[in-house]
Design an enzyme around this catalytic site. Structure first.
Site, mmCIF file in Angstrom:
data_model
loop_
_atom_site.group_PDB
_atom_site.id
_atom_site.type_symbol
_atom_site.label_atom_id
_atom_site.label_comp_id
_atom_site.label_asym_id
_atom_site.label_seq_id
_atom_site.Cartn_x
_atom_site.Cartn_y
_atom_site.Cartn_z
ATOM 1 N N HIS A 120 67.748 71.754 44.352
ATOM 2 C CA HIS A 120 67.891 72.076 45.765
ATOM 3 C C HIS A 120 66.638 72.764 46.244
ATOM 4 O O HIS A 120 65.613 72.746 45.576
ATOM 5 C CB HIS A 120 69.144 72.914 46.016
ATOM 6 C CG HIS A 120 69.364 74.023 45.064
ATOM 7 N ND1 HIS A 120 68.533 75.086 44.969
ATOM 8 C CD2 HIS A 120 70.344 74.217 44.147
ATOM 9 C CE1 HIS A 120 69.000 75.904 44.057
ATOM 10 N NE2 HIS A 120 70.085 75.410 43.524
ATOM 11 N N CYS A 164 74.366 71.085 43.179
ATOM 12 C CA CYS A 164 74.623 72.362 42.506
ATOM 13 C C CYS A 164 76.123 72.659 42.396
ATOM 14 O O CYS A 164 76.817 72.005 41.637
ATOM 15 C CB CYS A 164 73.848 73.471 43.201
ATOM 16 S SG CYS A 164 73.510 74.842 42.089
#
Ligand code: GLN
Length: 253
Positions: free
Chosen positions: A199, A99
Site C-alpha cells: 500500500h 492489507c
C-alpha cells in the site's frame, strides 16, 4: 464504446472503516485512468449493513485497517456480504483487497490478541498474527496475465499469511518481507481477485496493476477483455523507480 458499457461499477467496501493507507488514492487512480480513456468509474460505497448484489458491480475494493477496525467489519462481511461477494467473483467480477482487506479475503485472521476473525474465502489463504510487525518498503516481481513486472509499495502488518493450493502469490519478494517473511511470496491471486500487503497507496506507483484490474472489470461488464489505450506514465514510472530505490536501500532477501 458508449453509454452504460463505458462505465465500470466499483463496490467500495467499508470506505469509512478500512482506509488507513490512503486507500482513496487507489480509487482516484482507477477513476482517472478510465476518464483519460473516455470511460467512467461509478463508485458505490458498501458500508456496515449494506448487502452485496452480485450483479451490481464489476470491481470491488477492500482496503486496510487496524485489527480493531477489521474485527468490526469481519462480522459484518460474513453476515451481509460474503455470499454476494463469492457469487460476484465466481461470475468474473474483479477485486483488489489490500492489507487488512487481503487478510479478510482469505479464510480468516487470528489477530494479535488471539481472537479469530472470519474471512470470506474469495482467496484460498489464512492469516495469523506474529510476535513482530513486518514493516518497510517492499518490492516484488509480480505476474499477472502472463506478464512479469516490478511492483512496489510499503508494508506494515503483524499478520503472517499462508496460501492454500487454490491461490498463487501475486509475486516474489525482491526487497522486504511479503506474506510471512519466510516463503518469499507476496500477495495472492485467484481468478480476478488480487490480494496484497502493498500500500502507500498501491496503484499510483503501479499503474500496470490498475490497468489489469480495469481490463478485468471491463471484461466482466462487456463480456470481452478490451485493449486499453496506452497512457503516458512517465510520472508514475518515476514514482515507481524512486520507490524501488528506497526499497533497495532497506532489507534485501
Ligand atoms: N491488522 C492487520 C495486521 O496488522 C492489517 C494491518 C493493515 O491493514 N495495515 O496484520
Amino acid at each position: 464504446m458508449s453509454g452504460a458499457a463505458a462505465t465500470v461499477r466499483l463496490g467500495h467496501l467499508y470506505p469509512a472503516e478500512m482506509n488507513i493507507y490512503a486507500d482513496r488514492g487507489n480509487i482516484a487512480v482507477l477513476a482517472r485512468r478510465l476518464a483519460w480513456r473516455g470511460m467512467a468509474l461509478e463508485v458505490t460505497e458498501l458500508g456496515v449493513g449494506a448487502p452485496v448484489d452480485p450483479a451490481a458491480h464489476d470491481l470491488y475494493y477492500l482496503g486496510g485497517g487496524q485489527d480493531r477496525d477489521q474485527a468490526v467489519v469481519a462480522e459484518d462481511l460474513v453476515a451481509t456480504k460474503a455470499e454476494g461477494l463469492r457469487a460476484a467473483v465466481a461470475d468474473g467480477a474483479a477485486a483488489l483487497c489490500v492489507c487488512g482487506g487481503f487478510q479478510l479475503a482469505g479464510h480468516g485472521y487470528t489477530g494479535t490478541d488471539g481472537s479469530r476473525m472470519p474471512g470470506i474465502g474469495i482467496l484460498d489463504l489464512d492469516t495469523v498474527a506474529g510476535p513482530t510487525r513486518l514493516i518497510g518498503n517492499l518490492a516484488i516481481e509480480a505476474e499477472l496475465d502472463g506478464e512479469v513486472r516490478s511492483v512496489v509499495g510499503f508494508e506494515n502488518h503483524a499478520g503472517r499469511t499462508r496460501l492454500g493450493s487454490g491461490c498463487r502469490p501475486l509475486g516474489r519478494v525482491v526487497h522486504g518481507h511479503g506474506n510471512n517473511g519466510e516463503d518469499g511470496g507476496e500477495g495472492g491471486v485467484g481468478g480476478r481477485v488480487i490480494g496484497t500487503y502493498l500500500h502507500g497507496p498501491l496503484l499510483p506507483k503501479n499503474p500496470w496493476i490498475a490497468d489489469t484490474l480495469l481490463r478485468w472489470a471491463l471484461a466482466h461488464r462487456l463480456g470481452d477483455a478490451p485493449v486499453l489505450e496506452p497512457i503516458d506514465d512517465a510520472l508514475e514510472e518515476r514514482a515507481h523507480a524512486a520507490a524501488v530505490a528506497r526499497a533497495a536501500g532497506g532489507r534485501r532477501r
